[in-house]
Design a protein around this motif. Structure first.
Motif, PDB file in Angstrom:
ATOM      1  N   ASP A 277       0.860  -1.084  -0.073  1.00  0.00           N
ATOM      2  CA  ASP A 277       0.032   0.006   0.033  1.00  0.00           C
ATOM      3  C   ASP A 277       0.800   1.433   0.076  1.00  0.00           C
TER       4      ASP A 277
ATOM      5  N   GLY B  85       2.688   1.608  -3.341  1.00  0.00           N
ATOM      6  CA  GLY B  85       1.634   2.021  -4.254  1.00  0.00           C
ATOM      7  C   GLY B  85       1.426   3.366  -4.180  1.00  0.00           C
ATOM      8  N   GLN B  86       0.945   3.902  -2.790  1.00  0.00           N
ATOM      9  CA  GLN B  86       0.625   5.301  -2.868  1.00  0.00           C
ATOM     10  C   GLN B  86       1.855   6.340  -3.221  1.00  0.00           C
TER      11      GLN B  86
ATOM     12  N   PRO C 291       2.312   5.467  -7.632  1.00  0.00           N
ATOM     13  CA  PRO C 291       1.096   4.715  -8.313  1.00  0.00           C
ATOM     14  C   PRO C 291       1.260   4.425  -9.714  1.00  0.00           C
ATOM     15  N   ALA C 292       1.884   5.064 -10.529  1.00  0.00           N
ATOM     16  CA  ALA C 292       2.100   5.016 -11.873  1.00  0.00           C
ATOM     17  C   ALA C 292       3.007   3.793 -12.350  1.00  0.00           C
ATOM     18  N   ASN C 293       3.766   3.311 -11.212  1.00  0.00           N
ATOM     19  CA  ASN C 293       4.940   2.263 -11.392  1.00  0.00           C
ATOM     20  C   ASN C 293       4.527   0.994 -11.035  1.00  0.00           C
ATOM     21  N   VAL C 294       3.290   0.903 -10.487  1.00  0.00           N
ATOM     22  CA  VAL C 294       3.169  -0.737  -9.744  1.00  0.00           C
ATOM     23  C   VAL C 294       2.152  -1.307 -10.916  1.00  0.00           C
TER      24      VAL C 294
ATOM     25  N   PRO D  78      -0.593  -3.645 -11.775  1.00  0.00           N
ATOM     26  CA  PRO D  78      -1.725  -3.831 -11.034  1.00  0.00           C
ATOM     27  C   PRO D  78      -2.264  -5.403 -10.951  1.00  0.00           C
TER      28      PRO D  78
END
Length: 247
Positions: free
Chosen positions: A186, A189-190, A193-196, A198
């Motif tokens: 988490d 991801g925060q 966010p653009a590099n995790v 999904p």
């Protein structure tokens, strides 16, 4: 495929991407830059080992090379990219050979890097359209990510402004019942966010069995519905992102 720590799943993911592309009828070449050459070993049944990595520099085959091929790491490539006073020139030559030379014969080049920082990994990062970073969400995850971020930043400086290497973090071997793992994922991801990616790959015995048998998890002779679709989603996402960056 990069992570400067070992035992994180780079080789398994590298091989599954290569198998996935091969099953789609693509021409695929794998560069195994790890001195233990585990990727080359896992792929040997289907990918022809056509030479050491340093031979890429003069790769001009007289005949059409095999559609599925693998170049293996050797001591010479380590010396050329780490110990030589002409290190930068050698790295540049390899990047050009990968991007221009191999592109004449192959649709995709998948690179498995060594679990350490050196010129080989810098070469791979510069040459790649997209970098996948397998990450085990344990207590070392943030330190690993910091190391990788610094390496990618250096590669981007070499590539030049406006030509940055995109990367995606693949949470791998996730203990789905672990609150600590969930908290770390988490937080990362925060922050990025653009590099995790999904899709996460949970810890599954199927993955270990497939690696031992040197086959993709979806070819295991048992019910792999809890493993194979997830791996397919991850490799498909990575391929899609690489294609988008290369376009």
């Amino acid at each position: 495929m990069t992570n400067e720590r070992g035992g994180i799943g780079k080789t398994t993911l590298t091989c599954h991407i290569a198998w996935h592309l091969a099953e789609q009828g693509k021409r695929v070449v794998v560069l195994d830059l790890d001195k233990q050459c585990h990727s080359a070993g896992m792929l040997k049944a289907e990918f022809e080992q056509i030479g050491p990595v340093q031979s890429i520099l003069d790769f001009e085959p007289n005949e059409e090379p095999p559609a599925l091929a693998c170049f293996k790491n050797t001591r010479q490539i380590v010396e050329l990219t780490t110990d030589s006073p002409q290190q930068g020139q050698h790295i540049g030559a390899y990047v050009r050979a990968i991007r221009a030379g191999l592109a004449k014969h192959y649709d995709y080049c998948v690179i498995d890097t060594a679990p350490a920082w050196d010129g080989r990994n810098l070469m791979a990062l510069i040459a790649s359209d997209y970098v996948a970073v397998p990450l085990d969400p344990d207590k070392t995850a943030r330190q690993s990510l910091n190391e990788i971020s610094q390496s990618i930043s250096l590669a981007n400086k070499v590539r030049g402004e406006g030509n940055a290497t995109r990367f995606g973090i693949v949470f791998n071997r996730v203990q789905t019942t672990s609150e600590v793992s969930k908290m770390l994922m988490d937080r990362i991801g925060q922050a990025l966010p653009a590099n995790v990616v999904p899709h996460t790959i949970p810890h599954r015995e199927h993955m270990r069995e497939a690696a031992l048998l040197e086959i993709p998890v979806w070819r295991l002779a048992k019910d792999t519905r809890r493993s194979a679709p997830i791996v397919r989603e991850v490799v498909s996402y990575i391929v899609d992102q690489a294609e988008r960056e290369a376009a």
